[in-house]
Design a protein around this motif. Structure first.
Motif, PDB file in Angstrom:
ATOM      1  N   ARG A   8       9.099   6.283   9.894  1.00  0.00           N
ATOM      2  CA  ARG A   8      10.239   6.403   9.275  1.00  0.00           C
ATOM      3  C   ARG A   8      10.637   5.649   7.988  1.00  0.00           C
ATOM      4  O   ARG A   8      10.953   6.352   7.287  1.00  0.00           O
ATOM      5  CB  ARG A   8      11.037   5.933  10.369  1.00  0.00           C
ATOM      6  CG  ARG A   8      12.487   5.879  10.066  1.00  0.00           C
ATOM      7  CD  ARG A   8      13.519   5.215  11.181  1.00  0.00           C
ATOM      8  NE  ARG A   8      14.937   5.341  10.602  1.00  0.00           N
ATOM      9  CZ  ARG A   8      15.974   4.904  11.300  1.00  0.00           C
ATOM     10  NH1 ARG A   8      15.713   4.336  12.452  1.00  0.00           N
ATOM     11  NH2 ARG A   8      17.296   5.128  10.897  1.00  0.00           N
ATOM     12  N   TYR A   9      10.083   4.968   7.851  1.00  0.00           N
ATOM     13  CA  TYR A   9       9.934   3.956   6.530  1.00  0.00           C
ATOM     14  C   TYR A   9       9.409   4.550   5.508  1.00  0.00           C
ATOM     15  O   TYR A   9       9.795   4.816   4.265  1.00  0.00           O
ATOM     16  CB  TYR A   9       9.232   2.495   6.683  1.00  0.00           C
ATOM     17  CG  TYR A   9       9.191   1.822   5.556  1.00  0.00           C
ATOM     18  CD1 TYR A   9      10.460   0.777   5.301  1.00  0.00           C
ATOM     19  CD2 TYR A   9       8.295   1.771   4.517  1.00  0.00           C
ATOM     20  CE1 TYR A   9      10.296   0.252   3.984  1.00  0.00           C
ATOM     21  CE2 TYR A   9       8.313   1.043   3.284  1.00  0.00           C
ATOM     22  CZ  TYR A   9       9.344   0.403   3.108  1.00  0.00           C
ATOM     23  OH  TYR A   9       9.382  -0.537   2.100  1.00  0.00           O
ATOM     24  N   ILE A  10       8.008   5.246   5.788  1.00  0.00           N
ATOM     25  CA  ILE A  10       7.279   6.085   4.759  1.00  0.00           C
ATOM     26  C   ILE A  10       8.250   7.185   4.256  1.00  0.00           C
ATOM     27  O   ILE A  10       8.346   7.492   2.963  1.00  0.00           O
ATOM     28  CB  ILE A  10       6.077   6.659   4.998  1.00  0.00           C
ATOM     29  CG1 ILE A  10       4.998   5.346   5.413  1.00  0.00           C
ATOM     30  CG2 ILE A  10       5.355   7.573   4.334  1.00  0.00           C
ATOM     31  CD1 ILE A  10       3.992   5.603   6.300  1.00  0.00           C
ATOM     32  N   ASP A  44       2.810   8.653  -3.913  1.00  0.00           N
ATOM     33  CA  ASP A  44       2.752  10.009  -4.414  1.00  0.00           C
ATOM     34  C   ASP A  44       1.818  10.645  -3.386  1.00  0.00           C
ATOM     35  O   ASP A  44       1.565  12.086  -3.757  1.00  0.00           O
ATOM     36  CB  ASP A  44       2.363   9.955  -5.605  1.00  0.00           C
ATOM     37  CG  ASP A  44       3.049   9.288  -6.837  1.00  0.00           C
ATOM     38  OD1 ASP A  44       4.618   9.510  -6.505  1.00  0.00           O
ATOM     39  OD2 ASP A  44       2.946   8.799  -7.805  1.00  0.00           O
ATOM     40  N   GLY A  45       1.289  10.313  -2.428  1.00  0.00           N
ATOM     41  CA  GLY A  45       0.438  11.173  -1.666  1.00  0.00           C
ATOM     42  C   GLY A  45       0.471  10.781  -0.222  1.00  0.00           C
ATOM     43  O   GLY A  45       1.305  10.168   0.286  1.00  0.00           O
ATOM     44  N   PRO A  46      -0.378  11.586   0.625  1.00  0.00           N
ATOM     45  CA  PRO A  46      -0.393  11.487   1.988  1.00  0.00           C
ATOM     46  C   PRO A  46      -0.628  10.078   2.455  1.00  0.00           C
ATOM     47  O   PRO A  46      -1.426   9.426   1.823  1.00  0.00           O
ATOM     48  CB  PRO A  46      -1.383  12.511   2.695  1.00  0.00           C
ATOM     49  CG  PRO A  46      -1.574  13.427   1.521  1.00  0.00           C
ATOM     50  CD  PRO A  46      -1.293  12.685   0.209  1.00  0.00           C
ATOM     51  N   ILE A  47       0.247   9.280   3.586  1.00  0.00           N
ATOM     52  CA  ILE A  47      -0.107   8.066   3.967  1.00  0.00           C
ATOM     53  C   ILE A  47      -0.308   8.225   5.381  1.00  0.00           C
ATOM     54  O   ILE A  47       0.691   8.604   6.205  1.00  0.00           O
ATOM     55  CB  ILE A  47       1.153   7.151   3.414  1.00  0.00           C
ATOM     56  CG1 ILE A  47       1.370   6.958   2.122  1.00  0.00           C
ATOM     57  CG2 ILE A  47       0.811   5.650   4.110  1.00  0.00           C
ATOM     58  CD1 ILE A  47       2.709   6.355   1.703  1.00  0.00           C
ATOM     59  N   TYR A  53       0.850  -1.362  -0.013  1.00  0.00           N
ATOM     60  CA  TYR A  53       0.090  -0.018  -0.062  1.00  0.00           C
ATOM     61  C   TYR A  53       0.882   1.227   0.004  1.00  0.00           C
ATOM     62  O   TYR A  53       0.705   2.230  -0.707  1.00  0.00           O
ATOM     63  CB  TYR A  53      -1.001   0.072   1.245  1.00  0.00           C
ATOM     64  CG  TYR A  53      -1.773   1.242   1.138  1.00  0.00           C
ATOM     65  CD1 TYR A  53      -3.072   1.055   0.499  1.00  0.00           C
ATOM     66  CD2 TYR A  53      -1.339   2.288   1.921  1.00  0.00           C
ATOM     67  CE1 TYR A  53      -4.055   2.228   0.649  1.00  0.00           C
ATOM     68  CE2 TYR A  53      -2.226   3.497   2.021  1.00  0.00           C
ATOM     69  CZ  TYR A  53      -3.544   3.576   1.444  1.00  0.00           C
ATOM     70  OH  TYR A  53      -4.221   4.573   1.428  1.00  0.00           O
ATOM     71  N   ILE A  54       1.901   1.125   0.763  1.00  0.00           N
ATOM     72  CA  ILE A  54       2.843   2.367   0.789  1.00  0.00           C
ATOM     73  C   ILE A  54       3.410   2.769  -0.487  1.00  0.00           C
ATOM     74  O   ILE A  54       3.413   3.774  -0.807  1.00  0.00           O
ATOM     75  CB  ILE A  54       3.932   2.166   2.076  1.00  0.00           C
ATOM     76  CG1 ILE A  54       3.318   2.164   3.399  1.00  0.00           C
ATOM     77  CG2 ILE A  54       4.830   3.107   1.977  1.00  0.00           C
ATOM     78  CD1 ILE A  54       4.314   1.388   4.491  1.00  0.00           C
TER      79      ILE A  54
END
Length: 286
Positions: free
Chosen positions: A229-231, A196-199, A190-191
């Motif tokens: 942190r991963y995102i 390209d957008g807010p997660i 999903y990430i």
């Protein structure tokens, strides 16, 4: 883990043979592409956060994308190099899912494969060896031109050779978790699909049918870092690549990755990439 999770294509950027005489000394190299080196003669060092690796004759060495490293060479060195860009699409990078060995024993066949790769890709050798001169948007664009002109048969053979060499490392690799938690794997997909957008971490937790706290603990256990942190890490890596290959402004790149606060984006970029985005762009666009 499903084997399909690890299937990848690679785009060849550069391949060649180089001879150095105490002049392979570059600090803090950090690229959006991976490197494979084969040492034919001589010695040198690759210095990374996870250790200092002494290069040895007849060995293959792998440096994943976005791994900051330094080269140190004080004598004669003859080596082959391959620069490859992983075409992961909207999937997590193979380097996210797997821990690869830095060094593997090479075979006589590997040397033949490298020489054949050079033979069928004659325009892919580096004109200069300073990463600051080839790790930039214009050079990367130039590297893709021969690929577009290459016969289909050579492109297919190139893919086969790269995969054979890469498989040497994969054969000795360790999956981050042999049976990675399916819910965390689902969140990774999903990430990357929505990079390209807010997660929203609350939404990720809902996708996994977990409370937010439980999701964060499970994610950290599986990935050795928090989801936040991963995102941010993956968004900044994407920003680095877009700065390298696009001509968009820093502001547009930040907005395109879901960052409305440009100063925050710049601070985050500096923390992760080691320099602010404007300096990074100036260095890679000339």
């Amino acid at each position: 883990m499903n084997k399909d999770e690890l299937k990848r294509d690679f785009i060849l950027l550069n391949v060649g043979r180089a001879c150095h005489n105490a002049d392979w000394n570059w600090k803090n190299v950090n690229s959006p592409f991976a490197r494979i080196h084969y040492v034919k003669n001589g010695t040198a060092k690759i210095i990374r956060k996870d250790g200092v690796f002494e290069l040895k004759k007849s060995r293959l060495y792998l440096t994943p994308s976005y791994v900051k490293h330094t080269y140190e060479c004080n004598d004669l060195l003859e080596l082959y190099y391959i620069h490859i860009y992983e075409d992961a699409g909207k999937k997590p990078s193979i380097f996210t899912l797997v821990d690869f060995p830095v060094e593997v024993e090479a075979t006589a066949l590997d040397l033949q494969l490298l020489e054949r790769l050079i033979q069928i890709n004659p325009e892919r050798e580096l004109p200069y060896y300073d990463p600051q001169l080839y790790d930039n948007s214009s050079t990367m664009a130039q590297n893709l031109v021969p690929r577009q002109k290459s016969p289909v048969a050579f492109e297919m053979e190139t893919q086969g050779i790269i995969k054979q060499l890469f498989s040497r490392f994969l054969a000795q690799a360790v999956y981050r978790n042999e049976h990675i938690e399916e819910r965390i794997l689902k969140s990774l997909h999903y990430i990357h699909k929505n990079i390209d957008g807010p997660i929203d971490i609350n939404h990720l937790a809902e996708l996994c049918y977990l409370t937010k706290d439980h999701f964060i603990r499970l994610f950290k256990k599986e990935m050795n870092c928090t989801p936040g942190r991963y995102i941010n890490q993956k968004k900044i890596e994407t920003a680095q690549l877009r700065i390298l290959i696009d001509h968009a402004s820093i502001k547009d790149i930040a907005y395109g990755l879901g960052y409305d606060n440009i100063p925050y984006f710049s601070r985050l970029f500096t923390k992760i990439a080691g320099e602010n985005p404007r300096r990074y762009k100036k260095k890679t666009h000339f």
